[in-house]
Design an enzyme around this catalytic site. Structure first.
Site, short mmCIF file in Angstrom:
data_model
loop_
_atom_site.label_atom_id
_atom_site.label_comp_id
_atom_site.label_asym_id
_atom_site.label_seq_id
_atom_site.Cartn_x
_atom_site.Cartn_y
_atom_site.Cartn_z
N LEU A 87 0.25 6.11 2.31
CA LEU A 87 0.98 7.33 2.12
C LEU A 87 0.68 8.15 0.64
CD1 LEU A 87 4.53 5.52 2.41
CD2 LEU A 87 3.69 6.97 3.98
N CYS A 88 -0.74 8.47 1.06
CA CYS A 88 -1.18 9.24 -0.30
C CYS A 88 -2.09 10.27 0.60
CB CYS A 88 -1.94 8.46 -1.12
SG CYS A 88 -3.02 7.06 -0.61
N GLY A 89 -1.93 10.85 1.53
CA GLY A 89 -2.57 11.81 2.19
C GLY A 89 -4.11 11.35 2.66
#
Length: 272
Positions: A87-89
Protein backbone atom coordinates in the site's frame (compact mmCIF):
# COMPACT_ATOMS: atom_id res chain seq x y z
CA UNK A 1 -29.29 -0.06 -14.35
CA UNK A 2 -28.35 -1.19 -10.80
CA UNK A 3 -31.03 -0.99 -8.16
CA UNK A 4 -31.15 1.89 -5.67
CA UNK A 5 -30.21 -0.50 -2.86
CA UNK A 6 -27.09 -1.73 -4.67
CA UNK A 7 -25.95 1.82 -5.45
CA UNK A 8 -26.55 2.90 -1.86
CA UNK A 9 -24.54 -0.10 -0.62
CA UNK A 10 -21.66 0.75 -2.97
CA UNK A 11 -21.62 4.36 -1.79
CA UNK A 12 -21.47 3.24 1.85
CA UNK A 13 -18.66 0.79 1.02
CA UNK A 14 -16.59 3.45 -0.77
CA UNK A 15 -17.11 5.89 2.10
CA UNK A 16 -15.82 3.29 4.56
CA UNK A 17 -12.80 2.69 2.33
CA UNK A 18 -12.23 6.44 2.15
CA UNK A 19 -12.18 6.68 5.95
CA UNK A 20 -9.52 3.97 6.05
CA UNK A 21 -7.31 5.56 3.37
CA UNK A 22 -7.63 8.98 5.04
CA UNK A 23 -6.59 7.51 8.39
CA UNK A 24 -3.67 5.64 6.80
CA UNK A 25 -2.54 8.87 5.15
CA UNK A 26 -2.52 10.68 8.51
CA UNK A 27 -0.58 7.84 10.17
CA UNK A 28 1.97 7.79 7.33
CA UNK A 29 2.35 11.58 7.52
CA UNK A 30 3.05 11.45 11.25
CA UNK A 31 5.61 8.66 10.85
CA UNK A 32 7.14 10.42 7.86
CA UNK A 33 7.95 13.48 9.97
CA UNK A 34 9.92 11.36 12.43
CA UNK A 35 11.66 9.41 9.66
CA UNK A 36 12.50 12.63 7.82
CA UNK A 37 14.02 14.12 10.98
CA UNK A 38 16.16 11.00 11.43
CA UNK A 39 17.58 11.01 7.91
CA UNK A 40 18.18 14.79 7.87
CA UNK A 41 20.10 14.46 11.15
CA UNK A 42 22.27 11.59 9.85
CA UNK A 43 23.04 12.87 6.35
CA UNK A 44 25.69 15.52 7.27
CA UNK A 45 27.59 13.02 9.42
CA UNK A 46 27.40 10.26 6.79
CA UNK A 47 28.41 12.65 3.99
CA UNK A 48 31.40 13.97 5.91
CA UNK A 49 32.51 10.50 6.94
CA UNK A 50 32.24 9.30 3.34
CA UNK A 51 34.37 12.26 2.23
CA UNK A 52 37.04 11.50 4.86
CA UNK A 53 37.17 7.82 3.91
CA UNK A 54 37.38 8.68 0.19
CA UNK A 55 40.30 11.01 0.87
CA UNK A 56 42.04 8.38 3.00
CA UNK A 57 41.57 5.89 0.14
CA UNK A 58 43.11 8.38 -2.28
CA UNK A 59 46.18 9.09 -0.13
CA UNK A 60 46.91 5.82 1.64
CA UNK A 61 48.57 2.83 0.00
CA UNK A 62 46.00 0.25 -1.14
CA UNK A 63 48.00 -2.29 0.85
CA UNK A 64 47.33 -0.34 4.05
CA UNK A 65 44.03 -2.13 4.65
CA UNK A 66 42.04 -4.97 2.99
CA UNK A 67 39.03 -2.68 2.46
CA UNK A 68 41.15 -0.35 0.32
CA UNK A 69 42.21 -3.15 -2.02
CA UNK A 70 40.77 -3.01 -5.52
CA UNK A 71 40.47 -6.08 -7.71
CA UNK A 72 38.58 -7.21 -10.76
CA UNK A 73 35.01 -8.00 -9.67
CA UNK A 74 34.17 -11.68 -9.96
CA UNK A 75 31.91 -12.05 -6.91
CA UNK A 76 29.59 -9.23 -5.89
CA UNK A 77 27.24 -8.64 -2.98
CA UNK A 78 23.94 -6.86 -3.56
CA UNK A 79 21.96 -5.47 -0.60
CA UNK A 80 18.36 -4.66 -1.60
CA UNK A 81 16.12 -2.52 0.60
CA UNK A 82 12.33 -2.85 0.34
CA UNK A 83 9.48 -2.58 2.86
CA UNK A 84 7.65 -5.16 4.95
CA UNK A 85 4.21 -3.85 3.97
CA UNK A 86 2.49 -2.76 0.79
CA UNK A 87 0.00 0.00 0.00
CA UNK A 88 2.80 2.41 -0.86
CA UNK A 89 2.38 2.87 -4.60
CA UNK A 90 5.30 1.79 -6.76
CA UNK A 91 7.83 1.94 -3.93
CA UNK A 92 8.60 -1.79 -3.85
CA UNK A 93 7.84 -2.56 -7.49
CA UNK A 94 10.40 0.00 -8.68
CA UNK A 95 13.11 -1.42 -6.43
CA UNK A 96 12.35 -5.00 -7.48
CA UNK A 97 12.46 -4.12 -11.18
CA UNK A 98 15.73 -2.22 -10.73
CA UNK A 99 17.22 -5.22 -8.92
CA UNK A 100 16.27 -7.55 -11.77
CA UNK A 101 17.74 -5.12 -14.28
CA UNK A 102 21.00 -5.01 -12.31
CA UNK A 103 21.15 -8.81 -12.41
CA UNK A 104 20.65 -8.83 -16.18
CA UNK A 105 23.33 -6.16 -16.69
CA UNK A 106 25.99 -7.88 -14.57
CA UNK A 107 25.19 -11.58 -14.75
CA UNK A 108 27.55 -12.24 -17.66
CA UNK A 109 30.59 -10.59 -16.06
CA UNK A 110 30.20 -12.00 -12.54
CA UNK A 111 30.72 -15.56 -11.35
CA UNK A 112 28.55 -15.09 -8.26
CA UNK A 113 26.04 -12.55 -6.95
CA UNK A 114 25.35 -12.84 -3.23
CA UNK A 115 21.94 -11.33 -2.51
CA UNK A 116 20.91 -9.79 0.82
CA UNK A 117 17.30 -8.58 1.01
CA UNK A 118 15.76 -6.31 3.64
CA UNK A 119 11.96 -6.29 3.72
CA UNK A 120 9.26 -8.91 3.08
CA UNK A 121 8.12 -7.39 -0.22
CA UNK A 122 11.53 -7.74 -1.86
CA UNK A 123 12.11 -11.18 -0.38
CA UNK A 124 8.76 -12.55 -1.57
CA UNK A 125 9.10 -11.01 -5.04
CA UNK A 126 12.60 -12.36 -5.65
CA UNK A 127 11.82 -15.78 -4.23
CA UNK A 128 8.85 -16.13 -6.56
CA UNK A 129 11.24 -15.54 -9.45
CA UNK A 130 13.72 -18.14 -8.16
CA UNK A 131 16.51 -15.76 -7.17
CA UNK A 132 18.82 -17.28 -4.59
CA UNK A 133 18.83 -15.13 -1.45
CA UNK A 134 21.85 -15.53 0.81
CA UNK A 135 20.42 -13.52 3.74
CA UNK A 136 17.06 -11.94 4.45
CA UNK A 137 15.95 -9.47 7.10
CA UNK A 138 12.32 -8.73 7.96
CA UNK A 139 10.85 -6.67 10.77
CA UNK A 140 14.02 -4.59 11.15
CA UNK A 141 12.79 -1.32 9.61
CA UNK A 142 12.33 0.63 12.82
CA UNK A 143 14.01 0.40 16.23
CA UNK A 144 16.19 -2.48 15.01
CA UNK A 145 17.50 -0.63 11.94
CA UNK A 146 20.87 0.26 13.46
CA UNK A 147 21.36 -3.28 14.73
CA UNK A 148 20.58 -4.70 11.29
CA UNK A 149 22.92 -2.21 9.58
CA UNK A 150 25.76 -3.16 11.92
CA UNK A 151 25.20 -6.88 11.36
CA UNK A 152 25.06 -6.55 7.56
CA UNK A 153 28.10 -4.25 7.65
CA UNK A 154 30.13 -6.78 9.63
CA UNK A 155 29.19 -9.55 7.23
CA UNK A 156 30.04 -7.72 4.00
CA UNK A 157 33.24 -6.27 5.47
CA UNK A 158 34.31 -9.76 6.55
CA UNK A 159 33.48 -11.26 3.16
CA UNK A 160 35.35 -8.52 1.33
CA UNK A 161 38.39 -8.77 3.61
CA UNK A 162 38.52 -12.55 3.08
CA UNK A 163 38.17 -12.06 -0.71
CA UNK A 164 34.80 -13.83 -0.77
CA UNK A 165 33.42 -10.67 -2.37
CA UNK A 166 35.09 -8.25 -4.76
CA UNK A 167 32.41 -5.53 -4.67
CA UNK A 168 29.31 -4.64 -2.62
CA UNK A 169 26.35 -2.57 -3.81
CA UNK A 170 23.24 -1.09 -2.21
CA UNK A 171 19.88 -0.73 -4.01
CA UNK A 172 17.44 1.58 -2.22
CA UNK A 173 15.04 4.51 -2.53
CA UNK A 174 16.65 7.83 -1.68
CA UNK A 175 14.24 10.25 0.00
CA UNK A 176 13.69 13.56 -1.79
CA UNK A 177 10.30 14.61 -0.47
CA UNK A 178 6.93 13.07 0.33
CA UNK A 179 6.02 12.82 -3.35
CA UNK A 180 9.41 11.96 -4.83
CA UNK A 181 11.92 9.18 -4.24
CA UNK A 182 14.91 8.29 -6.35
CA UNK A 183 16.20 4.75 -6.86
CA UNK A 184 19.93 4.55 -6.14
CA UNK A 185 22.42 1.80 -6.91
CA UNK A 186 25.47 2.66 -4.83
CA UNK A 187 28.81 0.89 -4.52
CA UNK A 188 30.10 0.85 -0.94
CA UNK A 189 33.01 -1.58 -1.42
CA UNK A 190 35.69 -1.17 -2.51
CA UNK A 191 36.03 2.34 -1.11
CA UNK A 192 36.04 4.82 -3.99
CA UNK A 193 38.92 7.34 -3.70
CA UNK A 194 38.37 10.98 -4.58
CA UNK A 195 40.32 12.86 -7.23
CA UNK A 196 43.17 14.75 -5.59
CA UNK A 197 44.31 18.18 -6.69
CA UNK A 198 47.68 18.35 -8.44
CA UNK A 199 49.09 20.64 -5.75
CA UNK A 200 48.28 18.18 -2.94
CA UNK A 201 51.66 16.56 -3.45
CA UNK A 202 50.41 13.04 -2.92
CA UNK A 203 51.20 13.10 0.82
CA UNK A 204 49.55 10.72 3.25
CA UNK A 205 47.99 11.61 6.61
CA UNK A 206 49.71 11.24 9.94
CA UNK A 207 47.71 8.63 11.85
CA UNK A 208 47.24 8.50 15.60
CA UNK A 209 47.54 6.07 17.35
CA UNK A 210 48.56 4.30 14.13
CA UNK A 211 47.37 3.81 10.59
CA UNK A 212 46.33 0.18 10.98
CA UNK A 213 44.51 0.75 14.27
CA UNK A 214 42.64 3.76 12.89
CA UNK A 215 41.68 2.13 9.58
CA UNK A 216 40.57 -1.07 11.35
CA UNK A 217 38.06 1.04 13.27
CA UNK A 218 37.14 3.75 10.79
CA UNK A 219 36.63 1.80 7.55
CA UNK A 220 34.16 -0.81 8.88
CA UNK A 221 32.30 1.92 10.74
CA UNK A 222 31.93 3.91 7.52
CA UNK A 223 30.40 0.88 5.75
CA UNK A 224 27.92 0.34 8.60
CA UNK A 225 27.03 4.04 8.48
CA UNK A 226 26.38 3.88 4.73
CA UNK A 227 24.06 0.90 5.18
CA UNK A 228 22.28 2.59 8.08
CA UNK A 229 21.84 5.78 6.05
CA UNK A 230 20.35 3.76 3.17
CA UNK A 231 17.91 2.10 5.58
CA UNK A 232 16.79 5.47 6.96
CA UNK A 233 16.44 6.82 3.42
CA UNK A 234 14.30 3.80 2.55
CA UNK A 235 12.10 4.18 5.64
CA UNK A 236 11.41 7.86 4.93
CA UNK A 237 10.77 7.07 1.25
CA UNK A 238 8.32 4.32 2.18
CA UNK A 239 6.24 6.61 4.40
CA UNK A 240 6.32 9.35 1.77
CA UNK A 241 5.19 6.90 -0.91
CA UNK A 242 2.46 5.50 1.36
CA UNK A 243 1.19 8.96 2.27
CA UNK A 244 1.01 9.92 -1.41
CA UNK A 245 -0.68 6.64 -2.36
CA UNK A 246 -3.30 7.01 0.37
CA UNK A 247 -3.92 10.63 -0.58
CA UNK A 248 -4.52 9.55 -4.18
CA UNK A 249 -6.78 6.73 -3.01
CA UNK A 250 -8.80 9.16 -0.86
CA UNK A 251 -9.19 11.53 -3.81
CA UNK A 252 -10.26 8.68 -6.09
CA UNK A 253 -12.79 7.56 -3.50
CA UNK A 254 -14.27 11.08 -3.41
CA UNK A 255 -14.61 11.09 -7.18
CA UNK A 256 -16.24 7.65 -7.12
CA UNK A 257 -18.70 8.73 -4.43
CA UNK A 258 -19.67 11.72 -6.58
CA UNK A 259 -20.25 9.49 -9.61
CA UNK A 260 -22.25 6.96 -7.61
CA UNK A 261 -24.32 9.70 -6.00
CA UNK A 262 -25.14 11.10 -9.42
CA UNK A 263 -26.05 7.60 -10.62
CA UNK A 264 -28.20 7.09 -7.53
CA UNK A 265 -30.10 10.34 -8.12
CA UNK A 266 -30.72 9.48 -11.76
CA UNK A 267 -31.95 6.01 -10.85
CA UNK A 268 -34.28 7.45 -8.21
CA UNK A 269 -35.71 9.98 -10.70
CA UNK A 270 -36.21 7.21 -13.24
CA UNK A 271 -38.04 5.14 -10.65
CA UNK A 272 -40.32 8.04 -9.85
Amino acid sequence: MPSLKKIRTRIASVKNTQKITRAMKLVAAARLRRAQDNIIALRPYATRLRRVIAEVAARADVRAHPLLARRKPRRAGLVVLTSDRGLCGGFNANINRRTERWFREHKAELEEIRLTVIGRKGRDYLKRRNYEIAREYTGVLGPRSLEAAQEIGRIVVGDYGRRNLDAVYLVYNEFKNAAQQRIVVEQILPVEPIELEDDDGGFDFKYEPGRKELLDRLLPQSIETEIYRAILESIASEFGARMTAMENATTNASEMISRLTLEFNRARQAAI
